[in-house]
Design a protein around this motif. Sequence first.
Motif, PDB file in Angstrom:
ATOM      1  N   ALA A 175      21.435  92.275 -59.260  1.00  0.00           N
ATOM      2  CA  ALA A 175      21.458  92.603 -57.829  1.00  0.00           C
ATOM      3  C   ALA A 175      22.904  92.584 -57.322  1.00  0.00           C
ATOM      4  CB  ALA A 175      20.613  91.606 -57.047  1.00  0.00           C
ATOM      5  N   TYR A 176      23.104  93.226 -56.185  1.00  0.00           N
ATOM      6  CA  TYR A 176      24.396  93.248 -55.474  1.00  0.00           C
ATOM      7  C   TYR A 176      24.895  91.816 -55.286  1.00  0.00           C
ATOM      8  CZ  TYR A 176      27.300  93.576 -51.229  1.00  0.00           C
ATOM      9  OH  TYR A 176      28.296  93.469 -50.291  1.00  0.00           O
ATOM     10  N   TYR A 177      26.222  91.630 -55.402  1.00  0.00           N
ATOM     11  CA  TYR A 177      26.732  90.251 -55.346  1.00  0.00           C
ATOM     12  C   TYR A 177      26.477  89.569 -53.992  1.00  0.00           C
ATOM     13  CZ  TYR A 177      31.149  92.446 -53.643  1.00  0.00           C
ATOM     14  OH  TYR A 177      32.102  93.166 -52.953  1.00  0.00           O
ATOM     15  N   GLY A 178      26.198  90.365 -52.976  1.00  0.00           N
ATOM     16  CA  GLY A 178      25.813  89.770 -51.689  1.00  0.00           C
ATOM     17  C   GLY A 178      24.407  89.171 -51.763  1.00  0.00           C
ATOM     18  N   ASP A 179      23.551  89.830 -52.526  1.00  0.00           N
ATOM     19  CA  ASP A 179      22.204  89.272 -52.714  1.00  0.00           C
ATOM     20  C   ASP A 179      22.274  88.000 -53.558  1.00  0.00           C
ATOM     21  OD1 ASP A 179      21.187  91.381 -51.274  1.00  0.00           O
ATOM     22  OD2 ASP A 179      20.713  92.591 -53.041  1.00  0.00           O
ATOM     23  N   LEU A 180      23.177  88.001 -54.537  1.00  0.00           N
ATOM     24  CA  LEU A 180      23.338  86.799 -55.361  1.00  0.00           C
ATOM     25  C   LEU A 180      23.843  85.641 -54.498  1.00  0.00           C
ATOM     26  CD1 LEU A 180      25.074  88.202 -58.604  1.00  0.00           C
ATOM     27  CD2 LEU A 180      22.630  88.108 -58.013  1.00  0.00           C
ATOM     28  N   GLY A 181      24.812  85.936 -53.632  1.00  0.00           N
ATOM     29  CA  GLY A 181      25.380  84.893 -52.791  1.00  0.00           C
ATOM     30  C   GLY A 181      24.362  84.310 -51.818  1.00  0.00           C
ATOM     31  N   GLU A 182      23.571  85.183 -51.207  1.00  0.00           N
ATOM     32  CA  GLU A 182      22.560  84.702 -50.267  1.00  0.00           C
ATOM     33  C   GLU A 182      21.503  83.874 -51.001  1.00  0.00           C
ATOM     34  OE1 GLU A 182      21.021  87.600 -47.582  1.00  0.00           O
ATOM     35  OE2 GLU A 182      19.502  86.239 -46.771  1.00  0.00           O
ATOM     36  N   ALA A 183      21.076  84.365 -52.164  1.00  0.00           N
ATOM     37  CA  ALA A 183      20.069  83.627 -52.932  1.00  0.00           C
ATOM     38  C   ALA A 183      20.604  82.251 -53.334  1.00  0.00           C
ATOM     39  CB  ALA A 183      19.659  84.417 -54.165  1.00  0.00           C
ATOM     40  N   ALA A 184      21.858  82.202 -53.728  1.00  0.00           N
ATOM     41  CA  ALA A 184      22.425  80.933 -54.200  1.00  0.00           C
ATOM     42  C   ALA A 184      22.684  79.966 -53.048  1.00  0.00           C
ATOM     43  CB  ALA A 184      23.716  81.189 -54.969  1.00  0.00           C
ATOM     44  N   LEU A 185      23.294  80.461 -51.963  1.00  0.00           N
ATOM     45  CA  LEU A 185      23.709  79.553 -50.887  1.00  0.00           C
ATOM     46  C   LEU A 185      22.579  79.256 -49.909  1.00  0.00           C
ATOM     47  CD1 LEU A 185      26.020  77.922 -49.673  1.00  0.00           C
ATOM     48  CD2 LEU A 185      26.652  79.929 -48.337  1.00  0.00           C
ATOM     49  N   VAL A 186      21.864  80.283 -49.475  1.00  0.00           N
ATOM     50  CA  VAL A 186      20.841  80.089 -48.450  1.00  0.00           C
ATOM     51  C   VAL A 186      19.562  79.482 -49.042  1.00  0.00           C
ATOM     52  CG1 VAL A 186      19.386  81.246 -46.734  1.00  0.00           C
ATOM     53  CG2 VAL A 186      21.760  81.988 -47.081  1.00  0.00           C
ATOM     54  N   HIS A 187      19.204  79.903 -50.248  1.00  0.00           N
ATOM     55  CA  HIS A 187      17.916  79.481 -50.799  1.00  0.00           C
ATOM     56  C   HIS A 187      18.011  78.435 -51.903  1.00  0.00           C
ATOM     57  CE1 HIS A 187      15.997  82.395 -48.299  1.00  0.00           C
ATOM     58  NE2 HIS A 187      16.689  83.379 -48.827  1.00  0.00           N
ATOM     59  N   ASN A 188      19.234  78.186 -52.406  1.00  0.00           N
ATOM     60  CA  ASN A 188      19.375  77.195 -53.476  1.00  0.00           C
ATOM     61  C   ASN A 188      20.523  76.214 -53.231  1.00  0.00           C
ATOM     62  OD1 ASN A 188      17.365  77.913 -55.842  1.00  0.00           O
ATOM     63  ND2 ASN A 188      18.088  79.842 -54.968  1.00  0.00           N
ATOM     64  N   ASP A 189      20.829  75.989 -51.954  1.00  0.00           N
ATOM     65  CA  ASP A 189      21.809  74.972 -51.562  1.00  0.00           C
ATOM     66  C   ASP A 189      23.190  75.160 -52.176  1.00  0.00           C
ATOM     67  OD1 ASP A 189      19.968  73.602 -49.971  1.00  0.00           O
ATOM     68  OD2 ASP A 189      19.153  72.548 -51.726  1.00  0.00           O
TER      69      ASP A 189
END
Lengths: 480, 480
Positions: free
Chosen positions: B309-323
């Motif tokens: 996925a786009y690195y923005g999706d990776l960032g949101e998944a990591a920071l917003v959903h996985n602390d």
Amino acid sequence: MTTGICRPEEIRDWQREVDVIVVGLGAAGAAAALEASATGAETLVLECASGGGGTSAMSGGTIYLGGGTALQKACGFEDSTQAMFDYLMASVGDALNEEKVRLYCEGSCDHYDWLVEQGVPFNPVFYPDSGDAPTSDGLVWSGSEQSYPYCEIAAPAPRGHVPACEGLSGSLLMQKLCAAVDASPAEVATDHRCVELVQEPDGSVVGVIATKFGERRAIRARRGIVITTGGFILDDRMLDQHMPFVKGVHLRVAANGDDGSGIRLGMAAGASTLHMDKASISLPVTEPWGLKRGILVNAQGQRFVNEDAYYGDLGEAALVHNDGHAWLIVDDVIFEQPEYPPREVSAVGETPIELERGLGLPEGSLESTLALYNRHAEDKRDPVFHKAEQYVQPIVTPPFGAFDCNVESSLYGAFTLGGLETDVDGRILDPEGNVIPGLHGAGRATAGLSTGGYASGLSLGDGTFFGRRAGRTAATRKPG
Amino acid sequence: MTTGICRPEEIRDWQREVDVIVVGLGAAGAAAALEASATGAETLVLECASGGGGTSAMSGGTIYLGGGTALQKACGFEDSTQAMFDYLMASVGDALNEEKVRLYCEGSCDHYDWLVEQGVPFNPVFYPDSGDAPTSDGLVWSGSEQSYPYCEIAAPAPRGHVPACEGLSGSLLMQKLCAAVDASPAEVATDHRCVELVQEPDGSVVGVIATKFGERRAIRARRGIVITTGGFILDDRMLDQHMPFVKGVHLRVAANGDDGSGIRLGMAAGASTLHMDKASISLPVTEPWGLKRGILVNAQGQRFVNEDAYYGDLGEAALVHNDGHAWLIVDDVIFEQPEYPPREVSAVGETPIELERGLGLPEGSLESTLALYNRHAEDKRDPVFHKAEQYVQPIVTPPFGAFDCNVESSLYGAFTLGGLETDVDGRILDPEGNVIPGLHGAGRATAGLSTGGYASGLSLGDGTFFGRRAGRTAATRKPG
């Protein structure tokens, strides 16, 4: 003029003038009115419904209090202000509301006594089996105090104080608080909907326009206005704006009043808002608590939370972080059909693979998740999500089953936590952090103790506690 | 008065009067000024810095456009307005902004031509290897078009249009747009900070107070004001209020101007805001794209996103959903050290268990995750997260390694997506959805195409596209 605001010069004559106007007669409004009138201020409560109560009257009635209240002591529990503070800061607090949390914890025991003085009864009996006492017992666990990581951060204590009646206690709470308001000098005007705030060019708010059966009435407030109109879970446009993910929730916990009107009035007057994207989202799937021995899995067949956490934490984890796709996996030993809420069984299987297929989960995903969980469960351990030992046991006895926890087909309950930004004394702030003179607020029309995350009783708790402070602040303000 | 607002009667004399005032000279402000002055309206741009450019000039310069632009065609790619619309609605749109997305897609080809007319050069060369072309190539993949689930929703096409220069192209974009503004009738006043809006009692906004080196200047706008002051990623108080989780991010993508001042001015005038909790959060760990063959795992040793996925999706998944706790797991075959950004290797191990221990992950968690992944990877499948086949291969060749993707120790980039609520023509709305007369906005001072989720180029895209519309709307408004 911006919708919701009018200027004093537009008002030909004021129909009424008092010291303090309280808008809304839920728990926060009742507390504000009681405290304002207790100072001797002439206080008028405007309620859009035909009687008081609001959403508070429809709630479970649990009030989150601690630090060693009379009720906690009577039930034989130790608690401290510091432990309560540490728990709340870790679970719902942040840098922005630390002072509110501190004041709330320090004043919690006195606030309990005040509620009792208002006639709210509590039975000194602890109910151990779930967060919602179906009995008239007075004290329950209402948060994640006993769960990881909180149990390692602060000494756990039950802090859910429940007024004494069977079933939902909110109606009893509001009967008593409304009776106290009736017995006070404060006056209540029902069927009055506040539609505009009257704002001076200098920004200070000096009155309201209320409609009664369509007729506009201008009411002046010499000292202040307190907005206690509740949240916005019933306003679809505001949900679209701030939390569309909540629209799919079946149970919107609200009385008719929770349409965000008071929040929008405050914004029109230039107020700042906080946490408009935050909601309390309940997934009461682990009641009775024996079901905490199951495991919650998402659409990838993975666990995502320690299942012994507060059902609000389960709901947020499932809906906000896993798109509302979840199942509670149990085996024949753990399975029991809860009385309320009823839970559908999505699938049953003689093996984890059969159950996995029945749920349409990715091949091998649930099998792999159960294998790792059971491997540790043999030793009563859960190193992955740290569920408490008493809820950790291997899930190995067929048939295996899955309770439906998907948002579109199972019961989630939600209400909004965001609203107008206030200081610790209930003054409403503008975007620069300055006070909007004359405008105050409390309850779910404002951002309260929770900045995300929740524990049952925080809204009735901060609504009444900071409602009292807002009422006092408005009543003692220098007349405009 | 509410901070940030003053009344006309407070102004002794206006130092200046024009038709349109544009506040801020980034991409959105330049577009608004160009369009306003093109209609013949006397236009003044106030920029708080000593020159134009703003955050746009510090960006990668990618502009998200499609539907079959001249550049897409020159590079041999087919695209359609519908495919672009379907992708954007699925990835960043919602009910509230559907009309904006539709207008943007329908006008995208013309908007590309307009940018070229302003002198912005694009090389008709497609760069295939990453989302950030290190060359002067003009077209790149800048979102998740090729990734699940989007590749099944809309025909993928590269839509990242990059001005022709090596490295970050934002400075070139803004050189050209500022040169176009200089060549236009619009006037630019630098070192002018807008500190107040002048608002009539009826709510309409008729001018601004700007300070130049401390001196206050009252400037009247006969037709309208356009706020294009950028987002608020540099304002810690607003981050505390709306997205404390972003404060830990090392790279705040912003010029000095992104302090939220324009958003607060609009709020003080009674404006509504949207998506103040949303940010673009980049985790550029899968560049070069060969690293997409690795797997991202969280603190539970579980995968949580399709790594292609786009690195923005990776960032949101990591920071917003996985602390913000994550690692990219690779083996000896996949490992390569990216040139930029540099990535620390957190741990290395000869076996998955050794790596798991080195990372302090729960016992057996990474081992279990890799076993399931490899089992499917043998067949080139990823039924759990649906990563594209070309990035799916067994991770089995020791040594195994983990790139650090934890927010406190690795590079995430963030900027805010929320701001003032506008209609499709750039008019700023109040909480009831009504227009605040005379007040307009565009760019990251407003809520744009993204309601959460992102693709590179959407901000320069909606900033310039809706900036032009806002400029035109303000310029053609009946003089107050």
